[in-house]
Design an enzyme around this catalytic site. Structure first.
Site, PDB file in Angstrom:
ATOM      1  N   GLU A 157       0.529  34.581 -63.457  1.00 31.78           N
ATOM      2  CA  GLU A 157       1.625  34.512 -64.415  1.00 31.78           C
ATOM      3  C   GLU A 157       2.610  35.646 -64.138  1.00 31.78           C
ATOM      4  O   GLU A 157       2.210  36.788 -63.921  1.00 31.78           O
ATOM      5  CB  GLU A 157       1.085  34.629 -65.841  1.00 31.78           C
ATOM      6  CG  GLU A 157       2.154  34.412 -66.887  1.00 31.78           C
ATOM      7  CD  GLU A 157       1.598  34.422 -68.298  1.00 31.78           C
ATOM      8  OE1 GLU A 157       2.410  34.500 -69.233  1.00 31.78           O
ATOM      9  OE2 GLU A 157       0.365  34.359 -68.456  1.00 31.78           O
ATOM     10  N   ASP A 175      10.459  36.685 -55.608  1.00 30.25           N
ATOM     11  CA  ASP A 175      10.892  36.245 -56.924  1.00 30.25           C
ATOM     12  C   ASP A 175      12.414  36.246 -56.904  1.00 30.25           C
ATOM     13  O   ASP A 175      13.025  37.096 -56.243  1.00 30.25           O
ATOM     14  CB  ASP A 175      10.358  37.148 -58.036  1.00 30.25           C
ATOM     15  CG  ASP A 175      10.409  36.481 -59.402  1.00 30.25           C
ATOM     16  OD1 ASP A 175      10.288  35.234 -59.466  1.00 30.25           O
ATOM     17  OD2 ASP A 175      10.576  37.175 -60.412  1.00 30.25           O
ATOM     18  N   PHE A 223      18.749  23.296 -55.563  1.00 28.87           N
ATOM     19  CA  PHE A 223      17.940  23.144 -56.762  1.00 28.87           C
ATOM     20  C   PHE A 223      18.369  24.205 -57.773  1.00 28.87           C
ATOM     21  O   PHE A 223      19.236  25.030 -57.507  1.00 28.87           O
ATOM     22  CB  PHE A 223      16.445  23.278 -56.425  1.00 28.87           C
ATOM     23  CG  PHE A 223      16.072  24.631 -55.891  1.00 28.87           C
ATOM     24  CD1 PHE A 223      15.552  25.604 -56.719  1.00 28.87           C
ATOM     25  CD2 PHE A 223      16.252  24.935 -54.545  1.00 28.87           C
ATOM     26  CE1 PHE A 223      15.210  26.856 -56.226  1.00 28.87           C
ATOM     27  CE2 PHE A 223      15.907  26.181 -54.040  1.00 28.87           C
ATOM     28  CZ  PHE A 223      15.393  27.141 -54.885  1.00 28.87           C
ATOM     29  N   TYR A 254      20.045  26.408 -60.293  1.00 28.32           N
ATOM     30  CA  TYR A 254      21.423  26.620 -60.742  1.00 28.32           C
ATOM     31  C   TYR A 254      22.449  26.379 -59.624  1.00 28.32           C
ATOM     32  O   TYR A 254      23.635  26.607 -59.835  1.00 28.32           O
ATOM     33  CB  TYR A 254      21.575  28.054 -61.285  1.00 28.32           C
ATOM     34  CG  TYR A 254      20.693  28.332 -62.472  1.00 28.32           C
ATOM     35  CD1 TYR A 254      21.106  28.024 -63.763  1.00 28.32           C
ATOM     36  CD2 TYR A 254      19.433  28.896 -62.308  1.00 28.32           C
ATOM     37  CE1 TYR A 254      20.297  28.281 -64.850  1.00 28.32           C
ATOM     38  CE2 TYR A 254      18.606  29.156 -63.399  1.00 28.32           C
ATOM     39  CZ  TYR A 254      19.043  28.841 -64.663  1.00 28.32           C
ATOM     40  OH  TYR A 254      18.238  29.089 -65.753  1.00 28.32           O
ATOM     41  N   ASP A 255      22.004  25.923 -58.452  1.00 24.60           N
ATOM     42  CA  ASP A 255      22.908  25.717 -57.313  1.00 24.60           C
ATOM     43  C   ASP A 255      24.147  24.888 -57.645  1.00 24.60           C
ATOM     44  O   ASP A 255      25.243  25.217 -57.177  1.00 24.60           O
ATOM     45  CB  ASP A 255      22.164  25.080 -56.135  1.00 24.60           C
ATOM     46  CG  ASP A 255      21.230  26.041 -55.424  1.00 24.60           C
ATOM     47  OD1 ASP A 255      21.172  27.230 -55.800  1.00 24.60           O
ATOM     48  OD2 ASP A 255      20.545  25.595 -54.482  1.00 24.60           O
ATOM     49  N   LYS A 268      24.374  27.262 -46.691  1.00 27.85           N
ATOM     50  CA  LYS A 268      23.837  28.106 -47.760  1.00 27.85           C
ATOM     51  C   LYS A 268      22.973  29.223 -47.179  1.00 27.85           C
ATOM     52  O   LYS A 268      23.055  30.376 -47.614  1.00 27.85           O
ATOM     53  CB  LYS A 268      23.030  27.261 -48.745  1.00 27.85           C
ATOM     54  CG  LYS A 268      22.414  28.070 -49.869  1.00 27.85           C
ATOM     55  CD  LYS A 268      21.567  27.193 -50.786  1.00 27.85           C
ATOM     56  CE  LYS A 268      20.807  28.045 -51.779  1.00 27.85           C
ATOM     57  NZ  LYS A 268      19.872  27.258 -52.585  1.00 27.85           N
ATOM     58  N   HIS A 327      21.167  34.717 -51.210  1.00 30.89           N
ATOM     59  CA  HIS A 327      20.375  35.877 -51.583  1.00 30.89           C
ATOM     60  C   HIS A 327      19.033  35.893 -50.858  1.00 30.89           C
ATOM     61  O   HIS A 327      18.573  36.949 -50.417  1.00 30.89           O
ATOM     62  CB  HIS A 327      20.168  35.880 -53.103  1.00 30.89           C
ATOM     63  CG  HIS A 327      19.717  34.557 -53.657  1.00 30.89           C
ATOM     64  ND1 HIS A 327      20.484  33.413 -53.556  1.00 30.89           N
ATOM     65  CD2 HIS A 327      18.586  34.182 -54.293  1.00 30.89           C
ATOM     66  CE1 HIS A 327      19.844  32.397 -54.114  1.00 30.89           C
ATOM     67  NE2 HIS A 327      18.681  32.835 -54.562  1.00 30.89           N
ATOM     68  N   ARG A 328      18.419  34.728 -50.695  1.00 34.79           N
ATOM     69  CA  ARG A 328      17.145  34.654 -49.962  1.00 34.79           C
ATOM     70  C   ARG A 328      17.342  35.017 -48.495  1.00 34.79           C
ATOM     71  O   ARG A 328      16.522  35.717 -47.908  1.00 34.79           O
ATOM     72  CB  ARG A 328      16.536  33.257 -50.090  1.00 34.79           C
ATOM     73  CG  ARG A 328      15.912  32.998 -51.428  1.00 34.79           C
ATOM     74  CD  ARG A 328      15.211  31.641 -51.490  1.00 34.79           C
ATOM     75  NE  ARG A 328      14.698  31.423 -52.819  1.00 34.79           N
ATOM     76  CZ  ARG A 328      15.400  30.912 -53.816  1.00 34.79           C
ATOM     77  NH1 ARG A 328      16.650  30.556 -53.642  1.00 34.79           N
ATOM     78  NH2 ARG A 328      14.853  30.759 -55.007  1.00 34.79           N
TER      79      ARG A 328
END
Length: 159
Positions: free
Chosen positions: A2, A31, A112, A114-115, A135, A140-141
């Site tokens: 979690e 994350d 996917f 908020y894209d 993209k 950011h990734r």
């Protein structure tokens, strides 16, 4: 595990540490989140569950649209990703960001989350209107993974 952290760094490290402890193998995790300036950084670390538990991407976007409905443009935001790697010799984190603005409507069908609402700085198109290759050049990734790759190839990460 979690995601109980208050930051992307905490959640990325939590996941990497958990699986490292289970496997004793070098472990990489990440994350990500969307941080909207006028919402004091929300949805942020709660981006995936912004509209509640077990919701869809559409539910999260709908909630964000309702909140920003009466806000003045431009609605600035950024996507961030934190990559964490845990080995027997240490822990490392790498953060990537992509600045942009939020739209009140969805545009595009790729990607996917908020894209469809996010227009990166320097573009007129949302992430969802771009190809994966486009993209991946600016996301950011991509920024975070490029920092990781640089550290890895320069042997700054120790196994």
């Amino acid at each position: 595990p979690e995601e109980t952290g208050n930051t992307l760094f905490e959640n990325a490290l939590l996941k990497a540490r958990t699986y490292f402890e289970l496997t004793k193998l070098p472990t990489l995790s990440d994350d990500s989140g969307l941080f909207v300036e006028i919402l004091n950084g929300e949805p942020g670390v709660h981006s995936a569950r912004f509209a509640g538990k077990s919701v869809t991407y559409t539910d999260n976007r709908r909630k964000l649209k309702e909140i920003i409905e009466d806000k003045v443009d431009p609605i600035t935001a950024y996507f961030a990703t934190v990559i964490a790697i845990v080995t027997q010799k240490g822990e490392w984190t790498f953060e990537g960001r992509c600045n942009g603005t939020i739209l009140r409507e969805d545009r595009g069908t790729n990607g996917f989350g908020y894209d469809p609402m996010f227009v990166p700085e320097g573009s007129q198109r949302t992430f969802a209107e771009m190809t994966n290759a486009e993209k991946n050049l600016i996301s950011h990734r991509s920024v975070a993974f490029n920092l990781f790759i640089k550290a890895f190839t320069e042997k700054q990460i120790v196994f």
